[in-house]
Scaffold this motif. Structure first.
Motif, short mmCIF file in Angstrom:
data_model
loop_
_atom_site.label_atom_id
_atom_site.label_comp_id
_atom_site.label_asym_id
_atom_site.label_seq_id
_atom_site.Cartn_x
_atom_site.Cartn_y
_atom_site.Cartn_z
N GLU A 93 9.11 -1.69 4.01
CA GLU A 93 7.79 -2.04 4.60
C GLU A 93 6.97 -1.44 6.02
OE1 GLU A 93 3.30 -4.07 3.48
OE2 GLU A 93 4.96 -5.17 3.44
N ASP A 94 8.31 -2.42 6.39
CA ASP A 94 8.21 -2.65 8.18
C ASP A 94 8.33 -1.81 8.42
OD1 ASP A 94 7.51 -6.06 7.78
OD2 ASP A 94 9.76 -5.95 7.88
N LYS A 95 9.82 -0.68 8.09
CA LYS A 95 9.64 0.31 8.43
C LYS A 95 8.66 1.78 8.69
CE LYS A 95 13.36 3.21 10.11
NZ LYS A 95 14.52 2.66 11.11
N GLY B 86 4.90 0.90 4.39
CA GLY B 86 4.36 0.61 2.61
C GLY B 86 5.62 1.65 1.85
N MET B 87 5.37 1.54 0.40
CA MET B 87 5.76 2.49 -0.08
C MET B 87 5.30 3.19 -0.43
SD MET B 87 8.07 -0.16 -1.14
CE MET B 87 8.70 0.41 -2.80
N THR B 88 6.20 3.14 -0.90
CA THR B 88 6.65 6.41 -1.82
C THR B 88 7.25 5.66 -2.93
OG1 THR B 88 7.69 7.29 -0.83
CG2 THR B 88 5.84 6.35 0.66
N GLU C 167 -0.53 1.35 -6.11
CA GLU C 167 -1.67 1.14 -6.12
C GLU C 167 -2.43 0.34 -7.04
OE1 GLU C 167 -4.45 3.96 -4.41
OE2 GLU C 167 -3.13 4.50 -1.94
N SER C 168 -1.82 0.64 -8.27
CA SER C 168 -2.43 0.01 -9.26
C SER C 168 -2.05 -1.36 -9.87
CB SER C 168 -2.85 1.43 -10.95
OG SER C 168 -3.11 1.87 -10.79
N ILE C 169 -0.14 -1.83 -9.03
CA ILE C 169 0.30 -2.81 -9.37
C ILE C 169 -0.83 -3.96 -8.91
CG2 ILE C 169 2.25 -3.71 -9.12
CD1 ILE C 169 2.47 -1.51 -10.72
N ASN C 170 -1.43 -4.56 -9.69
CA ASN C 170 -1.88 -5.94 -9.14
C ASN C 170 -1.88 -7.25 -9.60
OD1 ASN C 170 -3.02 -5.87 -12.03
ND2 ASN C 170 -4.98 -4.35 -11.81
N ASN C 171 -2.18 -7.90 -9.83
CA ASN C 171 -1.72 -9.42 -10.50
C ASN C 171 -1.66 -9.87 -11.96
OD1 ASN C 171 -1.41 -10.66 -7.64
ND2 ASN C 171 -4.11 -11.72 -8.22
N LYS D 170 0.83 -0.98 -0.27
CA LYS D 170 0.31 -0.37 -0.08
C LYS D 170 0.97 1.21 0.10
CE LYS D 170 -0.88 -0.10 4.86
NZ LYS D 170 -1.77 0.59 6.13
N TYR D 171 0.20 2.11 -0.73
CA TYR D 171 0.72 3.20 -0.33
C TYR D 171 1.52 4.11 0.68
CZ TYR D 171 2.71 8.25 -1.70
OH TYR D 171 3.61 9.58 -1.94
N ALA D 172 1.97 4.02 1.58
CA ALA D 172 2.68 4.38 2.99
C ALA D 172 2.66 5.86 4.13
CB ALA D 172 4.07 4.57 3.34
N LYS D 173 2.12 6.92 2.79
CA LYS D 173 1.87 7.78 3.39
C LYS D 173 0.11 8.76 3.38
CE LYS D 173 6.00 10.52 1.41
NZ LYS D 173 6.20 12.04 0.57
N ASN D 174 -0.29 9.20 4.42
CA ASN D 174 -1.63 9.47 4.46
C ASN D 174 -2.43 10.04 3.87
OD1 ASN D 174 -1.86 7.32 7.51
ND2 ASN D 174 -0.97 9.59 8.49
N SER D 175 -0.92 11.13 3.32
CA SER D 175 -1.51 11.95 2.12
C SER D 175 -1.10 11.57 0.67
CB SER D 175 -0.86 13.48 2.27
OG SER D 175 0.93 13.38 2.94
N LYS D 176 -1.87 12.14 -0.28
CA LYS D 176 -1.65 11.28 -1.72
C LYS D 176 -0.36 11.67 -2.01
CE LYS D 176 -5.40 8.86 -1.83
NZ LYS D 176 -5.64 7.63 -1.51
N GLY D 177 0.77 11.44 -2.68
CA GLY D 177 1.73 11.57 -3.26
C GLY D 177 1.74 10.88 -5.57
N MET D 178 2.96 11.54 -5.75
CA MET D 178 2.86 11.09 -7.18
C MET D 178 3.30 9.60 -6.99
SD MET D 178 6.09 13.51 -8.18
CE MET D 178 6.22 13.46 -9.92
N GLY D 179 3.43 9.34 -5.83
CA GLY D 179 3.52 7.30 -6.75
C GLY D 179 2.31 6.91 -5.54
N THR D 180 1.40 7.45 -5.58
CA THR D 180 0.19 6.35 -5.53
C THR D 180 -0.43 5.58 -6.39
OG1 THR D 180 -0.22 8.98 -3.93
CG2 THR D 180 -2.26 7.56 -3.83
N LEU D 181 -0.46 6.56 -7.24
CA LEU D 181 -1.64 5.54 -8.40
C LEU D 181 -0.69 4.99 -8.60
CD1 LEU D 181 -3.85 5.20 -9.94
CD2 LEU D 181 -3.03 7.18 -11.43
N PHE D 182 0.41 4.45 -9.11
CA PHE D 182 1.20 3.43 -9.36
C PHE D 182 1.74 2.16 -8.46
CE2 PHE D 182 4.97 2.04 -9.95
CZ PHE D 182 5.67 1.15 -11.34
#
Length: 244
Positions: free
Chosen positions: A213-215, A218-220, A167-171, A153-165
Motif C-alpha cells: 500500500e505504501d508503494k 492499495g491492493m490489486t 472493496e468487499s472485504i469488510n469486518n 482500497k483498490y490501487a488502480k484508477n481503472s477498475k480491474g478483476m480485483g476491484t470488487l474482491f
C-alpha cells in the motif's frame, strides 16, 4: 451464500462444478465470507494426493507431484499475480509506471525469479510437511488474502478483476473467514502449533499488504496473488520450524 461459494470455486480454481452456476455479483460478494473454506476444498484434493504418494521414497518426488497438482487445481492464477507484482514492485519505478509494468503481458526478470523461488520452495516444503499442513496450506493462503485486503482500497484508477474482491472485504467477511480457519485448526492435531503458525502468517501478510500500500496506494488482484503465494510458503516454513 452456497451459490457464491460455488462461484468462487469456479472462478479461482479449475475444479469442475457443472454448467448451472453462472456468475452474478451479489452472490460472488456473499461467497467471500467462505473464501478461506474454498482453500479447504483445494486442501482436500492435495491431502488425497499426499496419501497416494506418501510412501514413494524418492527425494522431493512427493513435493513435485503436490506442486504440479496445486498449479493444475488453481490454474496457476496466483502465480501470474506473483510474477506481475514482483516485476512492478521491485522495478524501482514509481506511480503509474509500476502499474504499466504489472499490466505488461511480458514477464520480466523479477517475475521469473519469483516464480522459480515459489515453485522450488513449494516442492521442498511439500516434501517435508505432513498431511495436515498440506491441507491447511491453501486455507491459510486464502485467509491471508482476506487479511491483506481488509481496510485497503483498490490501487488502480481503472477498475480491474480485483476491484470488487478488495472493496468487499469488510469486518464481517474478515471475522467469518478467521472463525472458519480457527474451526479447522481445532479439528486437526497439533492445534496449538497450527494456531501460532496461522497467527504469525496472517500478521506477516498484513505487514506485506501495508508495504505494498505504501508503494502503490492499495491492493490489486495481482498483489493479492503475490500475498497468497508468499504467505503459503511462510506458513509451511513456520510449521516445520516449530515442529523441529
Amino acid at each position: 451464500m452456497a451459490r457464491g461459494f460455488l462461484i468462487l470455486i469456479s472462478f479461482f480454481t479449475r475444479i469442475p462444478i457443472g454448467n448451472k452456476i453462472e456468475y452474478d455479483e451479489e452472490s460472488y460478494v456473499k461467497g467471500l465470507s467462505l473464501y478461506s473454506l474454498m482453500g479447504a476444498v483445494i486442501g482436500l484434493f492435495l491431502a488425497a494426493i499426499y496419501l497416494i504418494f506418501n510412501n514413494v521414497y524418492i527425494t522431493f518426488f512427493k513435493g513435485l507431484i503436490l506442486t504440479i497438482a496445486y498449479i493444475i487445481i488453481t490454474g496457476g492464477i496466483h502465480l501470474d499475480g506473483t510474477a506481475d507484482t514482483s516485476d512492478g514492485i521491485f522495478s524501482g519505478r514509481t506511480g503509474e509506471r509500476i502499474f504499466e509494468i504489472m499490466s505488461d503481458s511480458h514477464i520480466g526478470s523479477f517475475g521469473v525469479l519469483s516464480l522459480i523461488l515459489v515453485v522450488i520452495s513449494q516442492i521442498i516444503l511439500f516434501s517435508y510437511t505432513d498431511i495436515f499442513t498440506v491441507f491447511m496450506m491453501p486455507v491459510v493462503g486464502r485467509a491471508s488474502v482476506i487479511v491483506a485486503s481488509w481496510g485497503k482500497k483498490y490501487a488502480k484508477n481503472s477498475k480491474g478483476m480485483g476491484t470488487l474482491f478488495i472493496e468487499s472485504i469488510n469486518n464481517n467477511v474478515l471475522i467469518i473467514n478467521l472463525l472458519a480457519v480457527l474451526l479447522l485448526i481445532l479439528l486437526i492435531p497439533y492445534s496449538f502449533i497450527f494456531l501460532i503458525s496461522v497467527i504469525a502468517t496472517l500478521m506477516i501478510s498484513y505487514f506485506m499488504s501495508c508495504k505494498i500500500e505504501d508503494k502503490i496506494g492499495g491492493m490489486t488482484g495481482d498483489t493479492c496473488g503475490f500475498v497468497l503465494e508468499i504467505s503459503q510458503i511462510i506458513f509451511m516454513m513456520i510449521i516445520l520450524f516449530l515442529k523441529g
